[in-house]
Structure formats: C-alpha cells, structure tokens
Enzyme design. Sequence first.
Site, short mmCIF file in Angstrom:
data_model
loop_
_atom_site.label_atom_id
_atom_site.label_comp_id
_atom_site.label_asym_id
_atom_site.label_seq_id
_atom_site.Cartn_x
_atom_site.Cartn_y
_atom_site.Cartn_z
N THR A 1 0.71 -1.29 -0.01
CA THR A 1 -0.14 -0.19 0.18
C THR A 1 0.79 1.17 -0.07
O THR A 1 0.18 2.26 0.33
CB THR A 1 -0.79 0.16 1.10
OG1 THR A 1 -0.08 0.10 2.41
CG2 THR A 1 -1.74 -1.24 1.14
N ASP B 1 -5.92 2.85 0.94
CA ASP B 1 -5.41 1.66 1.48
C ASP B 1 -6.10 0.58 2.12
O ASP B 1 -6.07 -0.60 1.77
CB ASP B 1 -3.98 1.99 2.30
CG ASP B 1 -2.97 2.87 1.66
OD1 ASP B 1 -2.25 3.48 2.22
OD2 ASP B 1 -2.80 2.65 0.38
O1 RIB Z 1 -1.93 7.84 -3.61
C1 RIB Z 1 -2.42 7.39 -2.36
C2 RIB Z 1 -1.43 6.30 -1.75
O2 RIB Z 1 -0.23 7.15 -1.74
C3 RIB Z 1 -1.86 5.70 -0.51
O3 RIB Z 1 -1.26 4.48 -0.28
C4 RIB Z 1 -1.18 6.83 0.49
O4 RIB Z 1 -0.85 6.32 1.77
C5 RIB Z 1 0.18 7.12 -0.24
O5 RIB Z 1 0.98 6.03 0.04
CA CA Z 2 0.16 4.13 1.59
#
Ligand code: RIB
Ligand code: CA
Length: 313
Positions: free
Chosen positions: A125, A242
């Site tokens: 994530t 996420d």
């Molecule tokens: O663009 C959104 C993503 O980028 C998410 O995972 C946020 O936590 C950042 O990592």
């Molecule tokens: Ca993230």
Amino acid sequence: MPARPIIIDCDPGQDDAIALFLAMASPDELNILGVTAVAGNVPLPLTERNVRMMCELAGREDIPVFAGCAKPMVRDSITAEYIHGETGIDGIDVFEPRTVLQDKHAVDFIVETLLAHDEVTLIPTGPLTNIATAFEKNAEVIQKVKEIVVMGGAMREGGNRTPSAEFNIMADPQAADIVLNCGRPVTLIGLDVTHKVLSTEERVARIGQLGNSVANATVGMLSFFHRYDTEKYSSQGTPLHDPCTIAYLLQPDLFKTKLCNVAVETESELTIGHTAVDFWHVTGRPKNVNWAYDVDADGFYELLTERLSRFPL
Ligand code: RIB
Ligand code: CA
C-alpha cells in the site's frame, strides 16, 4: 477455510494505518506473517515506527515488523508530509512503541517467507520498492506468490501527485513496472476506486460511536487526514485508499474489476509514474493486471465499521 497468509508492505500514512487495523481485526480470514515498512509518505524511520505503533494500539504485538528500503530503486525520493503531517500519522498522539523492530531487512524477510511458504499474498500500500527489490534479489520467489493486491495508479481519475500520476506508482515507477509485469495475479486498486470511498462525516461518526481505542485512533487520524483532500477536491470526505486492498481480500464482491493491460511510464519528466490502463484492449498488450474500476462504498464502510467494532473497549 484456513486464514490466508499475507504480508502487508506499507508506508503509514493514516490510510495505511487503517488498512492495518482492518487486517488485524480479521484473523479468521488473514494470517499476517509480517508487516514490512517502506519509505513513502514519510521517511523509513517514521513509517517503520508507525507500523509498530499500530500493532501495539491493536494489541497485535505478536506481528513481526521489518524495515525495508529507504529510497526508490532509481529516482530521487518523494514524500507527502503535506498530506499526512510530519509524523506520517498526525491526528493521534505519537509514542515510542514497545514492539521491537526486527533486525532482518524487509526484503530478506519477504524473500525468505516466500521461499518457506506456498501461496502467500502480498499487499503493498506504498511505493513498490521492497517488493520489486525482493523479486530482483531472488527471482525464484515470484512463482511462490499467490497474488498481489496493490493500492496504486489511476485511469479516469487522473493523478494525485501530478496531473497524470498517483503517488505510490510515481514514488518508484521502476519498482511498479517490475511488480505489474511479474507474471503473477496482480489486482491494482487505484484512485478510480479509492476516490469513491470517502470518509464522510456520517461514516466517521459511526466509527466514533464504537468507543474502543482503535476506533478512536481511526477517527483521530481521519480528522487530520481529511483536511487536504476535502479542500483540494471540495469533497465530503477523504478517500480511504489503502484499506480498499484489505476489503478486497475480505469481500471481493464489493469491487468491480477487469483484466487489462496496465503499463507504467518510467521515463517522461512530464508523466512519470502514469499508469496507462488499456481498459478497451486497444493495444493488444498482455492483460497483466486485474484493474479495479468500481466499488460499493456503503458496503466498504459497513465492513470497515463492523471490523473495527471487534477491538476491545
Ligand atoms: O495515492 C495514495 C497512496 O499514496 C496511499 O497509499 C497513501 O498512503 C500514499 O501512500
Ligand atoms: Ca500508503
């Protein structure tokens, strides 16, 4: 049915933290073999500390936490303190967790775990640096991956870091190119989906009524995290990016997906990190990604709220 063995690779980040809570609330379905931290929203020393904090808040100090790559494979680092705050999880009181960081590098943990287990699911994530580095370090492990569920990319929604690129992919485009083309089943949940799961006041209030410390931490983090996106998009809440990856594993029928070719721009200054989603199969390129393009947002929040309710008061 035995719980699915998983590794979560993340860069907390309030939304990563809530994804961890959702996964930790679901031990019957998800067996978290370990959580690996990567540099992303904030530098690695903070993302790994934030992972350990979430394990402690959730009473899951049994989960081993590993620190991974401190910078992308090729490009310079980018971060997102302007969204997540200096700590990466502004909105709650930060503390030094009791949970110790494992000595082993996250990439070695990923390689060794994939060699030792069959059918591990990877859930990145954040930027894909740790996963791609593990694949480069020992290509044998790729075949051991059951599937990869990634938060990243965008099609109709456009980018959130630049007009054409979403943060996770743009933060390490070479890593994303390696992972999306690794040959294993990859589901990519991008902004086209996550911008539909907005943390509206009513949804946040329902979480706040749960009354346990994890739900309260969730509300605290959302109270900070929502300010940037609601102003930028004039929206009724912030996208909960996420946790969509975990929700997809718990309840896939909340999502609509389609096998497509997805290619990553790794060169252009203007569009680096862009995900070219061939939704209508016009290129003839191989359909390497299960692209998520719609979600039942109410169903997502029903799931998230019910799972958060499982934490003790
Ligand atoms: O663009 C959104 C993503 O980028 C998410 O995972 C946020 O936590 C950042 O990592
Ligand atoms: Ca993230």
